[in-house]
Design a protein around this motif. Structure first.
Motif, PDB file in Angstrom:
ATOM      1  N   THR A 147     -23.038  19.208  11.594  1.00  0.00           N
ATOM      2  CA  THR A 147     -22.776  18.102  10.665  1.00  0.00           C
ATOM      3  C   THR A 147     -21.311  18.070  10.262  1.00  0.00           C
ATOM      4  OG1 THR A 147     -25.029  18.223   9.801  1.00  0.00           O
ATOM      5  CG2 THR A 147     -23.389  17.109   8.432  1.00  0.00           C
ATOM      6  N   ALA A 148     -20.766  19.242   9.920  1.00  0.00           N
ATOM      7  CA  ALA A 148     -19.373  19.320   9.487  1.00  0.00           C
ATOM      8  C   ALA A 148     -18.430  18.894  10.610  1.00  0.00           C
ATOM      9  CB  ALA A 148     -19.057  20.737   9.026  1.00  0.00           C
ATOM     10  N   THR A 149     -18.720  19.329  11.822  1.00  0.00           N
ATOM     11  CA  THR A 149     -17.868  18.990  12.958  1.00  0.00           C
ATOM     12  C   THR A 149     -17.874  17.490  13.206  1.00  0.00           C
ATOM     13  OG1 THR A 149     -18.299  21.150  13.957  1.00  0.00           O
ATOM     14  CG2 THR A 149     -17.433  19.434  15.399  1.00  0.00           C
ATOM     15  N   LYS A 150     -19.055  16.872  13.144  1.00  0.00           N
ATOM     16  CA  LYS A 150     -19.143  15.425  13.336  1.00  0.00           C
ATOM     17  C   LYS A 150     -18.341  14.684  12.265  1.00  0.00           C
ATOM     18  CE  LYS A 150     -22.347  11.530  13.589  1.00  0.00           C
ATOM     19  NZ  LYS A 150     -21.573  10.763  12.583  1.00  0.00           N
ATOM     20  N   SER A 151     -18.463  15.115  11.002  1.00  0.00           N
ATOM     21  CA  SER A 151     -17.730  14.444   9.922  1.00  0.00           C
ATOM     22  C   SER A 151     -16.229  14.555  10.129  1.00  0.00           C
ATOM     23  CB  SER A 151     -18.119  15.053   8.572  1.00  0.00           C
ATOM     24  OG  SER A 151     -19.478  14.836   8.291  1.00  0.00           O
ATOM     25  N   LEU A 152     -15.779  15.739  10.534  1.00  0.00           N
ATOM     26  CA  LEU A 152     -14.351  15.914  10.768  1.00  0.00           C
ATOM     27  C   LEU A 152     -13.877  15.036  11.926  1.00  0.00           C
ATOM     28  CD1 LEU A 152     -12.268  19.080  10.575  1.00  0.00           C
ATOM     29  CD2 LEU A 152     -12.163  17.759  12.677  1.00  0.00           C
ATOM     30  N   LEU A 153     -14.662  14.976  12.993  1.00  0.00           N
ATOM     31  CA  LEU A 153     -14.291  14.134  14.125  1.00  0.00           C
ATOM     32  C   LEU A 153     -14.233  12.667  13.717  1.00  0.00           C
ATOM     33  CD1 LEU A 153     -16.413  15.865  16.923  1.00  0.00           C
ATOM     34  CD2 LEU A 153     -13.925  15.965  16.646  1.00  0.00           C
ATOM     35  N   ASP A 154     -15.161  12.238  12.872  1.00  0.00           N
ATOM     36  CA  ASP A 154     -15.129  10.858  12.370  1.00  0.00           C
ATOM     37  C   ASP A 154     -13.838  10.598  11.601  1.00  0.00           C
ATOM     38  OD1 ASP A 154     -17.639  10.457  13.453  1.00  0.00           O
ATOM     39  OD2 ASP A 154     -18.707  10.667  11.548  1.00  0.00           O
ATOM     40  N   THR A 155     -13.435  11.564  10.772  1.00  0.00           N
ATOM     41  CA  THR A 155     -12.209  11.416   9.989  1.00  0.00           C
ATOM     42  C   THR A 155     -10.986  11.336  10.892  1.00  0.00           C
ATOM     43  OG1 THR A 155     -13.171  12.603   8.112  1.00  0.00           O
ATOM     44  CG2 THR A 155     -10.775  12.485   8.210  1.00  0.00           C
ATOM     45  N   LEU A 156     -10.944  12.182  11.907  1.00  0.00           N
ATOM     46  CA  LEU A 156      -9.812  12.161  12.827  1.00  0.00           C
ATOM     47  C   LEU A 156      -9.756  10.855  13.610  1.00  0.00           C
ATOM     48  CD1 LEU A 156      -9.844  15.805  14.257  1.00  0.00           C
ATOM     49  CD2 LEU A 156      -8.347  14.853  12.504  1.00  0.00           C
ATOM     50  N   THR A 164     -21.749  26.816  25.297  1.00  0.00           N
ATOM     51  CA  THR A 164     -21.421  25.533  25.923  1.00  0.00           C
ATOM     52  C   THR A 164     -19.919  25.473  26.211  1.00  0.00           C
ATOM     53  OG1 THR A 164     -21.305  24.592  23.691  1.00  0.00           O
ATOM     54  CG2 THR A 164     -23.348  24.276  24.912  1.00  0.00           C
ATOM     55  N   PRO A 165     -19.498  24.598  27.148  1.00  0.00           N
ATOM     56  CA  PRO A 165     -18.100  24.634  27.615  1.00  0.00           C
ATOM     57  C   PRO A 165     -17.086  24.121  26.592  1.00  0.00           C
ATOM     58  CG  PRO A 165     -19.538  23.554  29.219  1.00  0.00           C
ATOM     59  CD  PRO A 165     -20.316  23.681  27.953  1.00  0.00           C
ATOM     60  N   VAL A 166     -15.851  24.546  26.819  1.00  0.00           N
ATOM     61  CA  VAL A 166     -14.696  23.992  26.105  1.00  0.00           C
ATOM     62  C   VAL A 166     -14.582  22.504  26.414  1.00  0.00           C
ATOM     63  CG1 VAL A 166     -12.164  23.988  26.053  1.00  0.00           C
ATOM     64  CG2 VAL A 166     -13.405  26.159  26.114  1.00  0.00           C
ATOM     65  N   VAL A 167     -14.252  21.722  25.397  1.00  0.00           N
ATOM     66  CA  VAL A 167     -13.826  20.336  25.606  1.00  0.00           C
ATOM     67  C   VAL A 167     -12.331  20.302  25.307  1.00  0.00           C
ATOM     68  CG1 VAL A 167     -14.095  17.933  24.943  1.00  0.00           C
ATOM     69  CG2 VAL A 167     -16.080  19.462  24.876  1.00  0.00           C
ATOM     70  N   ASP A 222     -16.468  10.088  21.118  1.00  0.00           N
ATOM     71  CA  ASP A 222     -17.901  10.094  21.447  1.00  0.00           C
ATOM     72  C   ASP A 222     -18.241  11.332  22.284  1.00  0.00           C
ATOM     73  OD1 ASP A 222     -18.503   7.754  20.112  1.00  0.00           O
ATOM     74  OD2 ASP A 222     -18.137   6.475  21.859  1.00  0.00           O
ATOM     75  N   LYS A 223     -17.365  11.668  23.225  1.00  0.00           N
ATOM     76  CA  LYS A 223     -17.574  12.864  24.035  1.00  0.00           C
ATOM     77  C   LYS A 223     -17.552  14.118  23.158  1.00  0.00           C
ATOM     78  CE  LYS A 223     -15.438  13.267  27.957  1.00  0.00           C
ATOM     79  NZ  LYS A 223     -14.338  13.424  28.962  1.00  0.00           N
ATOM     80  N   LEU A 224     -16.624  14.161  22.219  1.00  0.00           N
ATOM     81  CA  LEU A 224     -16.524  15.317  21.319  1.00  0.00           C
ATOM     82  C   LEU A 224     -17.762  15.447  20.444  1.00  0.00           C
ATOM     83  CD1 LEU A 224     -12.780  14.861  20.384  1.00  0.00           C
ATOM     84  CD2 LEU A 224     -13.720  16.894  21.490  1.00  0.00           C
ATOM     85  N   ARG A 225     -18.234  14.316  19.916  1.00  0.00           N
ATOM     86  CA  ARG A 225     -19.438  14.374  19.065  1.00  0.00           C
ATOM     87  C   ARG A 225     -20.658  14.815  19.871  1.00  0.00           C
ATOM     88  NH1 ARG A 225     -16.746  10.041  16.004  1.00  0.00           N
ATOM     89  NH2 ARG A 225     -17.140   8.611  17.727  1.00  0.00           N
ATOM     90  N   LYS A 226     -20.754  14.363  21.102  1.00  0.00           N
ATOM     91  CA  LYS A 226     -21.866  14.788  21.945  1.00  0.00           C
ATOM     92  C   LYS A 226     -21.816  16.283  22.205  1.00  0.00           C
ATOM     93  CE  LYS A 226     -24.085  13.818  26.403  1.00  0.00           C
ATOM     94  NZ  LYS A 226     -24.031  12.995  27.657  1.00  0.00           N
ATOM     95  N   ALA A 227     -20.625  16.801  22.475  1.00  0.00           N
ATOM     96  CA  ALA A 227     -20.476  18.246  22.710  1.00  0.00           C
ATOM     97  C   ALA A 227     -20.789  19.032  21.443  1.00  0.00           C
ATOM     98  CB  ALA A 227     -19.060  18.545  23.190  1.00  0.00           C
ATOM     99  N   ALA A 228     -20.375  18.508  20.295  1.00  0.00           N
ATOM    100  CA  ALA A 228     -20.658  19.200  19.028  1.00  0.00           C
ATOM    101  C   ALA A 228     -22.157  19.261  18.769  1.00  0.00           C
ATOM    102  CB  ALA A 228     -19.946  18.500  17.879  1.00  0.00           C
ATOM    103  N   SER A 229     -22.861  18.191  19.087  1.00  0.00           N
ATOM    104  CA  SER A 229     -24.312  18.171  18.861  1.00  0.00           C
ATOM    105  C   SER A 229     -25.046  19.116  19.802  1.00  0.00           C
ATOM    106  CB  SER A 229     -24.860  16.746  19.020  1.00  0.00           C
ATOM    107  OG  SER A 229     -24.764  16.314  20.378  1.00  0.00           O
TER     108      SER A 229
END
Length: 543
Positions: free
Chosen positions: A159-168, A365-368, A375-382
């Motif tokens: 959840t935290a990672t997704k929120s941060l990615l949204d902010t960025l 899971t792999p490095v992005v 969208d790719k980052l959020r998918k990897a975070a999930s």
């Protein structure tokens, strides 16, 4: 005599005392009233100036627009404060290509109630500063995916990672490039994702650490990638090195290369990355079935049947390694390699469980690498999940975070270090101290397989688990120093693990001690991520 009687008299004393004390009481009341008025006036003047300064601190503003906004906001905010008289404010601007810094000063006269203390009015002054940076952002999230992150911690991290990615993503603009990267880590890091290049990998067994966990046959060690390919040839389920048999984790490089961003170079085999291949453990001294796969004391990684026809299989080993055994006597005790040639059966598959048993044990899971595809980052975070076994090695996660930011291979997406107008950021999260885990009572290994092989192999600098973990602390500190020397801003977070050791290590690792965050409630983690993101992505007051 009469005077003495007067002083000893008790009649009328209250009125006398009151008369004598009243000036002091009135003075105290007057002092408190005017001090309160001054404090309130200064606070109101400061708030008015802050609001005006923020309103005029945007990069896109023309100077005439900036000055007009400053004046309008200042006057509007002091209009309702009658205690402020003759209020004036001035604005100075320092503007660069990728930033604007504004400094403002305001003064006013404060009308007072008791002139005999401070005069009819008091002159006060306040100042404010704000900055907006339009620096390009390269943000790497180095995130602990070890088994202890299971449950609420991992849910909070996603959840935290997704929120941060949204902010960025929201901070992006036509004139501002914002890219981010995910580096999940356990004991090792998985590089078999976007931008992967086989030229990074020690395919031919040339590195000094490739195959050191297996016996030598006529001076030749097995090659990890050859073993993966052989497993594929013999029909071992899920085999094949390109994303199937070899999942993508790599060992730490030997010597000083372990925490270096030196580019992989086939002419220098120790700069190449050895494929992570966890050997099959013996079918002895196993943990009770209820805890199999994640025991601190016992072998955790027995996934192939031990062989019976050792002589035949030794000859097959020699064939794999390209060794001519003609005229020699085969050694039937070399079964550690032999079992990978023609395994009787595979006991446990490597997918669908956070306790992995097989050559890819505890591989996340792999490095992005750096990308603006959020969208790719959020998918990897999930897709991140916890992986049990082997321990926690923050130095490996940080080393790969550095390699992602570096302009040189293995990843090349980062801008050159210290490029003007580019801010490089690392956010590190872990939920425990560095630890080398597993099989502590098994003298042949003394641990699970890790990115440094087995503890008994000596690559940790000690075969004692505690001492080895403190050596990993030293490597972690070394990576932090390298990053800071290159101008990288580091923020560190520990989740429910604010130990004395972690506090010392990660507050020193952060670019500033205020960049160390001890988070005790997983539910607060998203707020902490956003607080950090706002420090480098948005306009903020600096004074």
């Amino acid at each position: 005599m009469l005077l003495n009687k007067f002083w000893r008299s008790t009649s009328g004393n209250f009125a006398l005392v009151l008369a004598m004390g009243l000036p002091a009481i009135l003075t105290a009341v007057a002092f408190a009233t005017d001090v309160s008025t001054l404090m309130r006036a200064k606070s109101n003047l400061q708030n008015a100036l802050d609001a005006a300064n923020l309103a005029s601190s945007h990069l896109g503003d023309l100077e005439i627009t900036r000055t007009d906004a400053f004046g309008r906001y200042f006057q509007a905010n002091i209009a309702e404060h009658g205690e402020l008289a003759n209020a004036q404010a001035t604005l100075t601007v320092d503007r660069g290509v990728n930033f604007v810094t504004t400094k403002a000063v305001a003064s006013a006269d404060v009308n007072l109630n008791f002139a005999f203390l401070f005069g009819n009015s008091k002159h006060i002054q306040v100042d404010a500063a704000a900055t907006e940076s339009n620096n390009q952002l390269e943000v790497v999230l180095v995130l602990d995916n070890t088994g202890s992150m299971a449950g609420a911690r991992m849910n909070a991290l996603r959840t935290a990672t997704k929120s941060l990615l949204d902010t960025l993503e929201a901070a992006k603009s036509p004139t501002r490039d914002v890219r981010a990267s995910l580096v999940p880590f356990v004991t090792a890091v998985n590089v078999n994702g976007d931008e992967f290049d086989p030229s990074w990998i020690d395919m031919d067994g040339k590195s000094s650490t490739n195959g050191v966990n297996f016996p030598v046959i006529k001076g030749t060690r097995p090659n990890h990638m050859a073993l993966f390919k052989q497993l594929k040839k013999t029909g071992w389920t899920g085999a094949g090195w390109n994303g199937t048999g070899w999942k993508g984790c790599v060992e730490a490089r030997p010597g000083a290369y372990n925490i270096s961003d030196a580019a992989p170079d086939s002419a220098k085999p120790d700069t190449l990355f050895v494929p992570y291949f966890a050997p099959d453990d013996p079918e002895i001294a196993q943990a009770p079935s209820s805890s199999y796969g994640n025991s601190a004391k016992y072998y955790n990684n027995s996934y192939l049947d031990d062989v019976s026809d050792k002589t035949k299989l030794y000859k097959q080993d020699a064939n794999i390694l390209g060794i001519d055994l003609s005229g020699t006597t085969g050694d039937p005790d070399k079964e550690k390699v032999a079992k990978y040639v023609a395994p009787a059966k595979e006991i446990i598959t490597e997918t669908g469980s956070t306790i992995t048993v097989g050559p890819n044990r505890a591989c996340p899971t792999p490095v992005v690498p750096l990308t603006d595809d959020f969208d790719k980052l959020r998918k990897a975070a999930s897709a991140m999940t916890e992986w049990n076994g082997s321990g926690t090695n923050v130095s490996e996660g940080l080393s790969w975070g550095m390699r992602v930011l570096s302009p040189s291979p293995p990843y090349t997406g980062g801008a050159p270090w210290k490029t003007p107008g580019v801010s490089k950021i690392v956010l590190l999260l872990t939920d425990g101290e560095n630890v080398v885990y597993g099989a502590s009572e098994q003298p042949a290994t003394k641990s699970d397989y890790t990115s440094y092989g087995y503890l008994a192999g000596g690559r940790f600098g000690s075969d004692n688990q505690t001492t080895a973990a403190r050596n990993v602390d030293g490597w972690t500190k070394g990576v932090c120093t390298q990053l800071k020397n290159e101008g990288v801003q580091i923020y560190t977070m520990v989740l429910q693990s604010d130990t004395a050791a972690n506090r010392a290590l990660y507050s020193a690792c952060a670019s500033d001690p205020s960049g160390y965050y001890a988070v005790n409630d997983p539910n607060k983690l998203p707020n902490v991520f956003l607080e950090i993101a706002n420090k480098f992505s948005k306009l903020q007051l600096t004074n």
